[in-house]
Design an enzyme around this catalytic site. Structure first.
Site, PDB file in Angstrom:
ATOM      1  CB  CYS A 156      40.554  36.321  48.316  1.00  0.00           C
ATOM      2  SG  CYS A 156      41.244  37.141  49.749  1.00  0.00           S
ATOM      3  CD  GLU A 181      45.056  34.257  44.890  1.00  0.00           C
ATOM      4  OE1 GLU A 181      44.490  33.181  45.131  1.00  0.00           O
ATOM      5  OE2 GLU A 181      44.514  35.362  45.030  1.00  0.00           O
TER       6      GLU A 181
END
Length: 219
Positions: free
Chosen positions: A2, A102
């Site tokens: 992340c 992502e």
DNA sequence: CCAGACGTTGTT
DNA sequence: GTCTGG
DNA sequence: CCAGACGTTGTT
DNA sequence: GTCTGG
């Protein structure tokens, strides 16, 4: 893993969702490391919501630049790594978000996706925080814990941030909970059936970009 | 003992 | 500060 | 995470 | 290639 996320809900909506008071701040379609993130941090003294700098600067650091490398901590080793194990016992936090990005890098291209939880409700990442006292400034910073990807995310990436449900959040922020095994057991991949994923524009790649179109479905 | 690292990801 | 490596 | 810089001297 | 900045 992340390294970019969104927080576009209003302060009022977040307070309603979490049943807690939050400080003023700005919504962002593109929260990046080094920026301020909305967090709820616990310690032996208190539990408090505030804005922390993303990228952990340990108290012992002699250069704050180390924070650039400490944006994530692996759940699997957070209880043994010298930089984190002590924080697991005493300085845990939640980082408030309502989506994260992502990138899928297949075949030389980089396609970003946005991932949301419970039909775009706000949620919380598991994090650790610390306070660094430099010569001219004091910085309170944090890192987001990662774990292996769940079924939803495996196609694009093998890691994902740890998201805590309501029950796990209580334990994570409980200053009396110091059993590292109990705490570590909370750091699991989130229920894939409660998450959704969709492609977005590569415009999100640049941290300079920050507007509503970034979270629109692309294509 | 002191010196030096302390981190993750992904790619090769 | 604390751990690892030499 | 990705993007963008990565250098010095001297002059405006 | 690697580091810094956002």
């Amino acid at each position: 893993m992340c390294g970019r996320y969104t927080l576009v809900n209003s302060r009022e909506a977040l307070e309603k969702a979490f049943g807690a008071a939050f400080p003023e701040g700005n919504e962002s379609y593109n929260v990046a490391p080094s920026q301020k993130v909305l967090a709820v941090a616990s310690s032996t003294e208190q539990t408090k919501a505030g804005w922390l700098q993303w990228g952990l600067i340990p108290s012992w650091a002699d250069d704050k630049k180390i924070g650039h490398k400490m944006i994530n901590a692996r759940a699997e080793s957070v209880d043994t790594k010298p930089a984190f194990r002590h924080l697991l016992e005493r300085r845990r936090c939640l980082v408030i978000a309502d989506g994260f990005y992502e990138w899928d890098r297949e075949g030389g291209t980089k396609q970003p996706y946005r991932i949301t939880v419970d039909n775009e409700e706000p949620f919380a990442f598991a994090g650790l925080w610390d306070r660094w006292e430099g010569k001219e400034e004091t910085i309170t910073s944090c890192t987001i814990i990662t774990t292996e990807a769940n079924d939803l995310m495996q196609n694009i990436h093998h890691r994902m941030p740890v998201i805590l449900d309501e029950e796990a959040r209580k334990t994570w922020l409980d200053p009396h909970e110091t059993d590292k095994q109990v705490l570590k057991s909370l750091l699991q991949p989130f229920d894939a059936s409660r998450m959704a994923i969709y492609p977005v524009s590569t415009e999100v790649n640049s941290p300079k970009h920050n507007h509503a179109a970034l979270i629109e479905r692309k294509g």
